[in-house]
Write a protein that holds these residues in place. Sequence first.
Motif, PDB file in Angstrom:
ATOM      1  N   PRO A   1      88.554  70.252  50.205  1.00 48.46           N
ATOM      2  CA  PRO A   1      87.134  69.956  50.395  1.00 48.46           C
ATOM      3  C   PRO A   1      86.381  71.196  50.874  1.00 48.46           C
ATOM      4  N   PRO A   2      85.116  71.341  50.507  1.00 46.57           N
ATOM      5  CA  PRO A   2      84.363  72.538  50.887  1.00 46.57           C
ATOM      6  C   PRO A   2      84.058  72.575  52.386  1.00 46.57           C
ATOM      7  N   ASP A   3      84.152  73.756  52.953  1.00 45.51           N
ATOM      8  CA  ASP A   3      83.813  73.979  54.361  1.00 45.51           C
ATOM      9  C   ASP A   3      83.212  75.377  54.471  1.00 45.51           C
ATOM     10  N   PRO A   4      81.905  75.499  54.668  1.00 45.34           N
ATOM     11  CA  PRO A   4      80.940  74.426  54.954  1.00 45.34           C
ATOM     12  C   PRO A   4      80.722  73.508  53.757  1.00 45.34           C
ATOM     13  N   TRP A   5      80.282  72.307  54.063  1.00 42.27           N
ATOM     14  CA  TRP A   5      80.180  71.241  53.071  1.00 42.27           C
ATOM     15  C   TRP A   5      79.037  71.490  52.093  1.00 42.27           C
ATOM     16  N   TRP A   6      79.258  71.114  50.849  1.00 41.84           N
ATOM     17  CA  TRP A   6      78.182  70.993  49.868  1.00 41.84           C
ATOM     18  C   TRP A   6      78.542  69.884  48.900  1.00 41.84           C
ATOM     19  N   SER A   7      77.524  69.313  48.294  1.00 35.58           N
ATOM     20  CA  SER A   7      77.744  68.247  47.330  1.00 35.58           C
ATOM     21  C   SER A   7      78.323  68.825  46.047  1.00 35.58           C
ATOM     22  N   SER A   8      79.232  68.083  45.408  1.00 34.46           N
ATOM     23  CA  SER A   8      79.895  68.594  44.208  1.00 34.46           C
ATOM     24  C   SER A   8      78.911  68.783  43.061  1.00 34.46           C
ATOM     25  N   THR A   9      79.260  69.673  42.152  1.00 32.46           N
ATOM     26  CA  THR A   9      78.437  69.941  40.976  1.00 32.46           C
ATOM     27  C   THR A   9      79.080  69.305  39.751  1.00 32.46           C
ATOM     28  N   LEU A  10      78.330  69.281  38.653  1.00 31.14           N
ATOM     29  CA  LEU A  10      78.793  68.660  37.414  1.00 31.14           C
ATOM     30  C   LEU A  10      80.143  69.234  37.014  1.00 31.14           C
TER      31      LEU A  10
ATOM     32  N   ASP B   1      75.498  64.689  31.949  1.00 35.15           N
ATOM     33  CA  ASP B   1      75.223  65.829  31.081  1.00 35.15           C
ATOM     34  C   ASP B   1      74.097  65.536  30.100  1.00 35.15           C
ATOM     35  N   ASP B   2      73.634  64.290  30.054  1.00 35.05           N
ATOM     36  CA  ASP B   2      72.454  63.882  29.285  1.00 35.05           C
ATOM     37  C   ASP B   2      71.244  64.006  30.218  1.00 35.05           C
ATOM     38  N   PRO B   3      70.207  64.777  29.834  1.00 35.05           N
ATOM     39  CA  PRO B   3      69.069  64.993  30.735  1.00 35.05           C
ATOM     40  C   PRO B   3      68.422  63.707  31.236  1.00 35.05           C
ATOM     41  N   ARG B   4      68.416  62.644  30.426  1.00 33.21           N
ATOM     42  CA  ARG B   4      67.816  61.388  30.878  1.00 33.21           C
ATOM     43  C   ARG B   4      68.574  60.805  32.054  1.00 33.21           C
ATOM     44  N   TYR B   5      69.890  60.843  31.956  1.00 30.73           N
ATOM     45  CA  TYR B   5      70.697  60.237  33.007  1.00 30.73           C
ATOM     46  C   TYR B   5      70.779  61.138  34.230  1.00 30.73           C
ATOM     47  N   ALA B   6      70.679  62.460  34.015  1.00 33.23           N
ATOM     48  CA  ALA B   6      70.581  63.360  35.154  1.00 33.23           C
ATOM     49  C   ALA B   6      69.281  63.113  35.923  1.00 33.23           C
TER      50      ALA B   6
ATOM     51  N   ALA C   1      69.618  59.914  37.853  1.00 39.05           N
ATOM     52  CA  ALA C   1      70.407  60.127  39.071  1.00 39.05           C
ATOM     53  C   ALA C   1      69.578  60.793  40.151  1.00 39.05           C
ATOM     54  N   ALA C   2      68.734  61.759  39.745  1.00 37.70           N
ATOM     55  CA  ALA C   2      67.864  62.413  40.726  1.00 37.70           C
ATOM     56  C   ALA C   2      66.868  61.437  41.335  1.00 37.70           C
ATOM     57  N   ALA C   3      66.388  60.503  40.508  1.00 34.65           N
ATOM     58  CA  ALA C   3      65.445  59.493  41.023  1.00 34.65           C
ATOM     59  C   ALA C   3      66.126  58.580  42.045  1.00 34.65           C
ATOM     60  N   ILE C   4      67.388  58.270  41.797  1.00 37.82           N
ATOM     61  CA  ILE C   4      68.131  57.405  42.730  1.00 37.82           C
ATOM     62  C   ILE C   4      68.288  58.097  44.073  1.00 37.82           C
ATOM     63  N   GLU C   5      68.512  59.413  44.044  1.00 38.23           N
ATOM     64  CA  GLU C   5      68.728  60.157  45.288  1.00 38.23           C
ATOM     65  C   GLU C   5      67.420  60.560  45.955  1.00 38.23           C
ATOM     66  N   GLY C   6      66.317  60.354  45.251  1.00 36.56           N
ATOM     67  CA  GLY C   6      65.028  60.801  45.790  1.00 36.56           C
ATOM     68  C   GLY C   6      64.496  59.933  46.887  1.00 36.56           C
TER      69      GLY C   6
END
Length: 394
Positions: free
Chosen positions: A14-23, A381-386, A389-394
């Motif tokens: 796991p990352p230390d310091p922490w960051w959220s995983s990327t695609l 990897d589809d821009p619509r679903y990305a 996902a951003a809207a869900i986290e917003g």
Amino acid sequence: MTTTFDPTAPLPAPPDPWWSSTLPSPRPGPPFHMTDMIAAEPWLARRILGKQLTADSPAASLAVAVRAAAAGREPIVVTGCGTSEHAALGIAAMLAEALGGRAARLVAAAQAFEEALAPQPDGLLIAVSHEGGSAATNASIEAARAAGARTALITAGPASPGAQLADVVVTTDEMDEGWCHTIGYVAPLVAGVAVAAHVTGRTIDPDAVGDLLGAGGSDTASAEAMAAALAQAKQILVIASGVDRGSARELVLKIEEGSWVPSAMRDLETFLHGHLPATDESTGLVLILTERDHRDERVKRARQALEAAGIVGIRVGAILAEPAADAIAPDLTPIGRMVVPDDTSLPQSVAGLLAGATALQVLSERIARARGTNPDPIRHDDPRYAAAAAAIEG
């Protein structure tokens, strides 16, 4: 596609310091990252148990908190979101079995968003989050602490935001390399095995757990045959009872994330009370039955459900523990079945959940192959679903 992946080697830390995983890095076809992660799970389980079964481990500390809450007749709630919520269901089942008797009734699983809105005022909250960054899960930890409950987190690493909030942190130490989380499901389940073992004082053999995970996902030929039929379905239903209900929810999530087929979970009995009229020959159905407790009663009702499904013309398959497979005729599962061991050296919840875990993962990965989808990015990897996902986290 050729890779040099070694399933016996540790996965990234796991990352230390922490960051959220990327695609996840793109792969044009199988083996996907998901394929590799499933192959790695037996070895990961051995490593987790090797650390967490020791007397001075965080899992042992969490077991002390579990026993204290049970002794005080206080609630023990296990929570999470998505895959982690399904792992929480499994961990709750393990702890309930470990405590036994009336104390088992103190253990419950809850969805993290709901738990954050109505936190428990005492007892113990055990949160599950692979990366430790889920907002709703972290909010549930904060709310529980503010209300007066003790808190714990089962997660990959100690540097995450969630780990900073909990009183006890049990780490699984290795990261899932895909977003259709398989390690993210199995790793906390295995940590739960260790906690439950400390609660009971029962000896658990890490090799038995690793072997069970390996055996559960070994029948790839049956998985491919089932997947070929399910991949053409317009909808897929997964039915189960007892401890298998968490596995059924996880299979539904994996199919929708990885293959994009609308799917739903139904309790075995619920399925027979009004849902059949919405099904036909275009419907796929998977029964999961690994539960050892009251197996005869569950098998009897399952046979009736499968017979009804066959009359309608549903494409029926199953994931079955060996004794259940012996009791359910093959003609009731015409698209096939995956048969997994029932290791009676392990607690019944552990045996069912872990053998079923790799079986459901292999089946869902093979459905993705049959449909020509890549499960690793869960369509981000589809821009619509990305953007979604951003809207869900917003």
